[in-house]
Design a protein around this motif. Structure first.
Motif, PDB file in Angstrom:
ATOM      1  N   SER A   1       7.698  55.602  42.517  1.00 44.75           N
ATOM      2  CA  SER A   1       8.160  56.984  42.355  1.00 44.75           C
ATOM      3  C   SER A   1       7.600  57.593  41.078  1.00 44.75           C
ATOM      4  CB  SER A   1       9.686  57.046  42.279  1.00 44.75           C
ATOM      5  OG  SER A   1      10.250  56.780  43.516  1.00 44.75           O
ATOM      6  N   HIS A   2       7.632  56.798  40.001  1.00 38.73           N
ATOM      7  CA  HIS A   2       7.123  57.300  38.726  1.00 38.73           C
ATOM      8  C   HIS A   2       5.649  57.663  38.836  1.00 38.73           C
ATOM      9  CE1 HIS A   2      10.211  56.863  35.548  1.00 38.73           C
ATOM     10  NE2 HIS A   2      10.771  56.015  36.390  1.00 38.73           N
TER      11      HIS A   2
ATOM     12  N   GLU B   1       6.458  54.102  30.797  1.00 39.62           N
ATOM     13  CA  GLU B   1       6.941  52.831  30.236  1.00 39.62           C
ATOM     14  C   GLU B   1       6.578  51.642  31.118  1.00 39.62           C
ATOM     15  OE1 GLU B   1       8.462  51.853  27.431  1.00 39.62           O
ATOM     16  OE2 GLU B   1       8.197  53.897  26.659  1.00 39.62           O
ATOM     17  N   ASP B   2       6.596  51.850  32.433  1.00 42.51           N
ATOM     18  CA  ASP B   2       6.377  50.736  33.346  1.00 42.51           C
ATOM     19  C   ASP B   2       4.902  50.457  33.598  1.00 42.51           C
ATOM     20  OD1 ASP B   2       9.040  50.039  33.767  1.00 42.51           O
ATOM     21  OD2 ASP B   2       9.310  51.610  35.267  1.00 42.51           O
TER      22      ASP B   2
ATOM     23  N   GLN C   1      -6.657  63.659  31.496  1.00 48.29           N
ATOM     24  CA  GLN C   1      -5.265  64.010  31.194  1.00 48.29           C
ATOM     25  C   GLN C   1      -4.313  63.209  32.077  1.00 48.29           C
ATOM     26  OE1 GLN C   1      -1.791  65.739  29.770  1.00 48.29           O
ATOM     27  NE2 GLN C   1      -3.807  65.705  28.851  1.00 48.29           N
TER      28      GLN C   1
ATOM     29  N   HIS D   1       9.323  46.748  39.787  1.00 44.40           N
ATOM     30  CA  HIS D   1      10.730  46.984  40.132  1.00 44.40           C
ATOM     31  C   HIS D   1      10.823  48.264  40.934  1.00 44.40           C
ATOM     32  CE1 HIS D   1      11.662  50.282  37.379  1.00 44.40           C
ATOM     33  NE2 HIS D   1      10.927  49.683  36.481  1.00 44.40           N
TER      34      HIS D   1
ATOM     35  N   GLY E   1      11.226  51.837  41.996  1.00 44.25           N
ATOM     36  CA  GLY E   1      11.153  53.049  41.191  1.00 44.25           C
ATOM     37  C   GLY E   1       9.800  53.270  40.549  1.00 44.25           C
ATOM     38  N   VAL E   2       9.028  52.202  40.385  1.00 50.19           N
ATOM     39  CA  VAL E   2       7.733  52.367  39.723  1.00 50.19           C
ATOM     40  C   VAL E   2       6.809  53.257  40.551  1.00 50.19           C
ATOM     41  CG1 VAL E   2       5.685  51.183  38.857  1.00 50.19           C
ATOM     42  CG2 VAL E   2       7.935  50.173  38.533  1.00 50.19           C
TER      43      VAL E   2
ATOM     44  N   ALA F   1      -4.135  59.776  30.678  1.00 54.49           N
ATOM     45  CA  ALA F   1      -3.337  59.788  29.441  1.00 54.49           C
ATOM     46  C   ALA F   1      -1.842  59.846  29.771  1.00 54.49           C
ATOM     47  CB  ALA F   1      -3.732  60.973  28.569  1.00 54.49           C
ATOM     48  N   GLN F   2      -1.489  60.618  30.787  1.00 55.94           N
ATOM     49  CA  GLN F   2      -0.079  60.701  31.172  1.00 55.94           C
ATOM     50  C   GLN F   2       0.392  59.385  31.801  1.00 55.94           C
ATOM     51  OE1 GLN F   2       2.024  63.010  30.379  1.00 55.94           O
ATOM     52  NE2 GLN F   2       0.636  64.605  29.652  1.00 55.94           N
TER      53      GLN F   2
ATOM     54  N   ARG G   1       3.579  66.172  40.703  1.00 58.83           N
ATOM     55  CA  ARG G   1       4.082  67.333  39.966  1.00 58.83           C
ATOM     56  C   ARG G   1       3.015  67.957  39.082  1.00 58.83           C
ATOM     57  NH1 ARG G   1       7.069  63.200  37.724  1.00 58.83           N
ATOM     58  NH2 ARG G   1       6.559  62.673  35.585  1.00 58.83           N
TER      59      ARG G   1
ATOM     60  N   LYS H   1       1.371  56.835  29.363  1.00 58.73           N
ATOM     61  CA  LYS H   1       2.655  57.042  28.670  1.00 58.73           C
ATOM     62  C   LYS H   1       3.839  56.495  29.450  1.00 58.73           C
ATOM     63  CE  LYS H   1       2.963  61.454  27.619  1.00 58.73           C
ATOM     64  NZ  LYS H   1       3.351  62.674  26.877  1.00 58.73           N
TER      65      LYS H   1
END
Lengths: 554, 100
Positions: free
Chosen positions: B27-28, B77-78, B68, B22, B24-25, B71-72, B35, B75
Motif C-alpha cells: 500500500s505504501h 520507513e519500510d 523525485q 509486512h 501494508g508495504v 527520492a520519495q 498519489r 524516505k
C-alpha cells in the motif's frame, strides 16, 4: 512485571516524557483511557472534536519542538483527526497519533465504527502502524517517537485494535526511550562549492524556511547573515527566524510579501535557501522566480533538493550543522553597495499598512496587540486574510513565536493550536488571531479553553465573510460575491459567554484601546471581538499563477 | 495499472526495492506512485530469504519526475534500498508467458 497492552502504552508514553495528551474517548479506546486514568504523570485534555485534539497536540509540538500525542477512538474518531494530521505533515510537525481499532477478529467485517485507519493515514503521515500483537508495542512506540522527531519531523500514526489493548504481557523491563537518528554527514566538497559561490556573489539573498525553526538554527542563520552581509527573507513558516526589525531582514516573500522583498529577490545573483521547499505561495511562477540567481539549497530532506528548482549546490543536512561547517569558509563582507540598493528598494516600495493607527481596523488591531506584548508572547493564527495581515504586520522576533497552518492552510487551526501552546507554555500569553469563518470551524474548543483555564486571547477580526474568498471573487471573478458572505450576523459575544468565556467587545467599547489593554492584562481565556471592513484586501498580492514581481495593490 | 507485454522499450526502467515484509508495504509503495500521478507499468513482489524482507520489482517510465519518485521511495520507513536497472535486468520480459 505483568501488564495489559493499555498499561504498557501508558508507561511507554510516560518514559518518553509525555506529560499532556489531548483526545476524545470512545468504545475501542476505553481500555487505554482506563489505564490512563491511573497515570500520575500524564494529564489528559478532553477536546470537543478530534480535529481540535489533533491541533491542540500540534500547538504543544510547535512551541516545544517535541513530538506531542493526540488520541482518538476508531471510525469517526480517526477520520475526524485526519485533517489535523495532514496539516502536521505539510508543516513538518512531529505528532504521535494513537487511535483504537475494532478488535482484531472483527477487522474487515465492516464492524460498528470500523474504518481502515491504516489505509487512510498512509498519505498524511511519515509512517504508520496497525499493531497486530501486544509485544509489538515495545518496538513500535519508541520507533513512533524516533521517526516523528528525526530528520524532517512529521506525524506518525499508531492504530491499535481493542484486543491488543486488553491483552496481557509479561516484561522484565521497559525498552529504552528512543533517541533521534543522527543527521547525515555534511559533504565537504559541496560545502567548499557553496562557500565559493557566496564569496563571489554580488547580490546574494538568504532565504529561510520552517526548517530553520524546526532545526533550532534561527540564531545561527542570523549570525551567518550578519557575517556574510546577506539580506534575508523568510517564508511564512520561517517568520521569527530573524527578528523582523533586524537591518538585514527583508520580511516575508511571496504572494503577500512586501514589494521591496519580491523586487530584491528578482535582483539576486545567488539564493542561499535554508530549510525551505520552494512552495508555490512563496515563489509564485517557478520559471520566473529569481531568474538570474544561482541556488544553494540546504535541507535535511534529500527529496526536496531539486524537487522544484534545480540547485547549483545541494547539501543534505541539518541546517545548524551545515551553517557551523559553512561559516568558517565564508568571508566577512559588509556588501555596502547591495545593502544600499536594498535600502533604496525599501524606501521606494515600502509595505503599506493603511489604518495602522486605528485600533478597530485590521492592521491597527494587530499593531495594537503587538504593542501590548513582548516577544515572549506566542501568536497563533487561523487561515485567511487575518493570517496574512498578521504575517505582514506583526513584529515576529523569535523562533516558535508564530504558530500558523502554512502548507495545508486549515481554517480552524488557530484556537486549538493556541490552547495547546498555552498548555505547553503556561507562563506565556498566547494570542490567537482569527476570523469569523475560521473560528466557526473549531468554535467548540472555546469550551476546552475555559475548562482548562488556559491563558489565551482570541482576537476575532469579524467581517461576516470568508474574507480571502471574498477578495478573490472581488478581484478575479468579476465581483460576483457568491457563497462568501454570511447572510446574518453571528452573535459571537453571546456564544463565547455561553461557553463561560470572558468577552471584550471592541465594537461596544467607548475606549477600544483601553478595552484591548484590559483584555490582554486579564489572565485566563477571553475573546476579543472586533468588526472589520469586509472590503479591505490583503495587498500586495501576486495573482495566482503570476510571477512574484507582478504584484497588484499595496 | 496497465501491464505491457512488449519488450522493455527504451525509456522504461526497472526499480528493485528491498522492503520490510509486512502487510501494508505494498500500500505504501503503490500509494506513493498513485498519489503523485506516476504510472506503474508492472509490479512483482515476493518474500526473500527467511521472509523478513520482500523484493518488489517495478516497471516504470523514465521521465523527468523519476528521480523525485526514487527520492520519495527512499524516505519510506519500510523501504531499505532502491536499485535502478535498465535492459540488463529483463525481469518483466521473462514473465511474458503469464500474460499471453
Amino acid at each position: 512485571m505483568q501488564l495489559t497492552g493499555a498499561e504498557l502504552l501508558v508507561q511507554l508514553l510516560e518514559q518518553q516524557g509525555i506529560t499532556t495528551v489531548a483526545g476524545i474517548p470512545g468504545g475501542p479506546i476505553l481500555p487505554f483511557y482506563h489505564a490512563l486514568a491511573a497515570s500520575k504523570r500524564i494529564r489528559h485534555v478532553l477536546a470537543r472534536h478530534e480535529q481540535g485534539g489533533g491541533f491542540i497536540a500540534q500547538g504543544m509540538a510547535r512551541v516545544s519542538g517535541r513530538a506531542a500525542v493526540c488520541l482518538a477512538s476508531s471510525g469517526p474518531g480517526a477520520t475526524n483527526l485526519l485533517t489535523a494530521v495532514a496539516d502536521a505533515k505539510l508543516d513538518s510537525i512531529p505528532l504521535v497519533c494513537i487511535t483504537a481499532q475494532v478488535p482484531s477478529a472483527m477487522i474487515g467485517t465492516d464492524a460498528f465504527q470500523e474504518v481502515d485507519t491504516y489505509g487512510i493515514s498512509i498519505p498524511v503521515t511519515k509512517h504508520n502502524w496497525l499493531v497486530r500483537d501486544v509485544r509489538d508495542l515495545l518496538e513500535i512506540i519508541p520507533a513512533a517517537f524516533r521517526i516523528a522527531e528525526s530528520g524532517r519531523p512529521g506525524p506518525v500514526w499508531v492504530d491499535i485494535p481493542k484486543d491488543v489493548l486488553t491483552a496481557g504481557i509479561e516484561i522484565a523491563q521497559l525498552p529504552l526511550p528512543s533517541m533521534r537518528t543522527p543527521a547525515p554527514q555534511v559533504d565537504d566538497e559541496q560545502l567548499a562549492r557553496a562557500a565559493a559561490l557566496i564569496n563571489a556573489a554580488r547580490t546574494p539573498v538568504l532565504y529561510l524556511g520552517g526548517g530553520v525553526i524546526a532545526g533550532d538554527a534561527a540564531g545561527a542563520a542570523t549570525a551567518f547573515a550578519e557575517q556574510a552581509g546577506l539580506p534575508t527573507t523568510m517564508t511564512l513558516m520561517g517568520l521569527g527566524a530573524m527578528p523582523v526589525d533586524h537591518p538585514l531582514s527583508l520580511g516575508m516573500l511571496g504572494m503577500h510579501g512586501a514589494r521591496y522583498t519580491n523586487y530584491a529577490l528578482a535582483e539576486a545573483d545567488l539564493l542561499i535557501v535554508l530549510g525551505a521547499r520552494f512552495d508555490d505561495r512563496a515563489i509564485g511562477k517557478a520559471a520566473e522566480f529569481c531568474p538570474d540567481a544561482a541556488v544553494i539549497h540546504i535541507d535535511i530532506d534529500a527529496a526536496e533538493l531539486g524537487k522544484i528548482r534545480r540547485p547549483d549546490v545541494a547539501i543534505q543536512g541539518d541546517v545548524a550543522t551545515v551553517l557551523a561547517c559553512l561559516a568558517p569558509r565564508v568571508q566577512a563582507n559588509p556588501r555596502a553597495r547591495w545593502l544600499e540598493r536594498i535600502r533604496e528598494l525599501k524606501q521606494q516600495h515600502p509595505l503599506a499598512l493603511p489604518g495602522s493607527e486605528d485600533v478597530r481596523s485590521h492592521y491597527g488591531l494587530i499593531r495594537a496587540v503587538a504593542g501590548l506584548l513582548d516577544e515572549g508572547a506566542i501568536i497563533a493564527t487561523d487561515v485567511g486574510q487575518h493570517q496574512m495581515w498578521v504575517a505582514q504586520a506583526y513584529p515576529f522576533r523569535r523562533a516558535r513565536q508564530l504558530l500558523t497552518s502554512g502548507g495545508l492552510g486549515t481554517m480552524g487551526f488557530g484556537l486549538p493550536a493556541a490552547i495547546g501552546a498555552a498548555l505547553a507554555e503556561p507562563g506565556r500569553t498566547v494570542v490567537c488571531f482569527s476570523g469569523d469563518g475560521s473560528l466557526k470551524m473549531n468554535i467548540q474548543e472555546l469550551d476546552t479553553a475555559v475548562e482548562e483555564g488556559v491563558n489565551i486571547k482570541v482576537v476575532l477580526m469579524n467581517n461576516q465573510s470568508l474574507g480571502l474568498v471574498h477578495q478573490q471573487q472581488d478581484l478575479f471573478y468579476g465581483q460576483r460575491i457568491f457563497a462568501a458572505d454570511y447572510r446574518r450576523p453571528t452573535d459571537f459575544v453571546r456564544i463565547a459567554e455561553g461557553f463561560g468565556m470572558q468577552v471584550f467587545d471592541l465594537d461596544a467599547a467607548a475606549d477600544p484601546r483601553a478595552c484591548l489593554a484590559q483584555a490582554m492584562a486579564t489572565r485566563g481565556p477571553c475573546l476579543i471581538h472586533c468588526s472589520i471592513d469586509v472590503n479591505q484586501k490583503v495587498f500586495p498580492m501576486v495573482p495566482p499563477g503570476a510571477a512574484n514581481t507582478e504584484m497588484i495593490g499595496g | 495499472m496497465r501491464m505491457e507485454n512488449d519488450d522493455l522499450k527504451p525509456g522504461k526502467v526497472v526499480l528493485e526495492l528491498t522492503v520490510a515484509n509486512h502487510p501494508g508495504v505494498m500500500s505504501h509503495v503503490c500509494g506513493l506512485f498513485a498519489r503523485r500521478a506516476f504510472n506503474v507499468e508492472g509490479i512483482l513482489c515476493m518474500p526473500t530469504g527467511d521472509g523478513d524482507e520482500s523484493r518488489i520489482w517495478l516497471l516504470v517510465l523514465d521521465d523527468s519526475r523519476l528521480p523525485q519518485m526514487v527520492a520519495q521511495l527512499e524516505k519510506l520507513e519500510d523501504v531499505r534500498s532502491v536499485g535502478r536497472h535498465g535492459a540488463d535486468r529483463p525481469v518483466f520480459e521473462r514473465l511474458q508467458a503469464f500474460f499471453e
